[in-house]
Design a protein around this motif. Structure first.
Motif, PDB file in Angstrom:
ATOM      1  N   LYS A   1      43.474  38.860  46.110  1.00 20.64           N
ATOM      2  CA  LYS A   1      42.981  38.306  45.281  1.00 20.64           C
ATOM      3  C   LYS A   1      43.921  36.935  44.054  1.00 20.64           C
ATOM      4  CE  LYS A   1      40.303  41.269  43.125  1.00 20.64           C
ATOM      5  NZ  LYS A   1      38.861  40.155  42.393  1.00 20.64           N
ATOM      6  N   THR A   2      43.180  35.915  43.799  1.00 19.52           N
ATOM      7  CA  THR A   2      44.156  35.157  42.504  1.00 19.52           C
ATOM      8  C   THR A   2      44.359  35.220  41.355  1.00 19.52           C
ATOM      9  OG1 THR A   2      42.642  33.599  43.792  1.00 19.52           O
ATOM     10  CG2 THR A   2      44.789  33.832  45.173  1.00 19.52           C
ATOM     11  N   TRP A   3      45.135  34.847  41.397  1.00 18.14           N
ATOM     12  CA  TRP A   3      45.218  34.350  39.371  1.00 18.14           C
ATOM     13  C   TRP A   3      45.950  33.103  39.971  1.00 18.14           C
ATOM     14  CZ3 TRP A   3      48.043  38.973  36.488  1.00 18.14           C
ATOM     15  CH2 TRP A   3      47.179  39.937  36.395  1.00 18.14           C
ATOM     16  N   LEU A   4      46.152  31.892  38.543  1.00 18.08           N
ATOM     17  CA  LEU A   4      46.853  30.650  38.702  1.00 18.08           C
ATOM     18  C   LEU A   4      47.763  30.946  37.593  1.00 18.08           C
ATOM     19  CD1 LEU A   4      43.167  28.663  39.214  1.00 18.08           C
ATOM     20  CD2 LEU A   4      44.688  29.282  41.038  1.00 18.08           C
ATOM     21  N   ALA A   5      48.984  29.728  37.313  1.00 21.61           N
ATOM     22  CA  ALA A   5      49.625  29.862  36.820  1.00 21.61           C
ATOM     23  C   ALA A   5      49.915  28.615  36.448  1.00 21.61           C
ATOM     24  CB  ALA A   5      50.892  30.727  36.801  1.00 21.61           C
TER      25      ALA A   5
END
Length: 81
Positions: free
Chosen positions: A44-48
């Motif tokens: 899964k991904t989060w962006l920062a």
């Protein structure tokens, strides 16, 4: 604090940081999974943005969820996926 799995896009179409309330352009992808819920290969991904990269990484890291941090440009080109 709750962070969305994926971020919205800015009016210009650039992906935004996943940190709650942040409207900055994302430059990092934090790939993660929760081993209690996901198969080992699932990401899964989060962006920062630059400002929130460390905070989001620590949030995932202390839970044992963080698998990789990749520059967004590399992730999009396929070299980070």
């Amino acid at each position: 604090m709750i962070f969305p799995e994926t971020s919205a896009e800015s009016p210009a179409g650039a992906p935004l940081c996943s940190a709650k309330g942040c409207r900055a352009d994302a430059v990092w992808v934090l790939a993660w999974n929760n081993p209690k819920l996901h198969t080992p290969e699932r990401r899964k991904t989060w962006l920062a943005c630059e400002e929130h990269r460390e905070h989001l990484s620590q949030f995932l890291g202390v839970r044992g969820f963080l698998k990789d941090v990749v520059a967004l440009k590399d992730w999009e080109s396929g070299s980070g996926a």
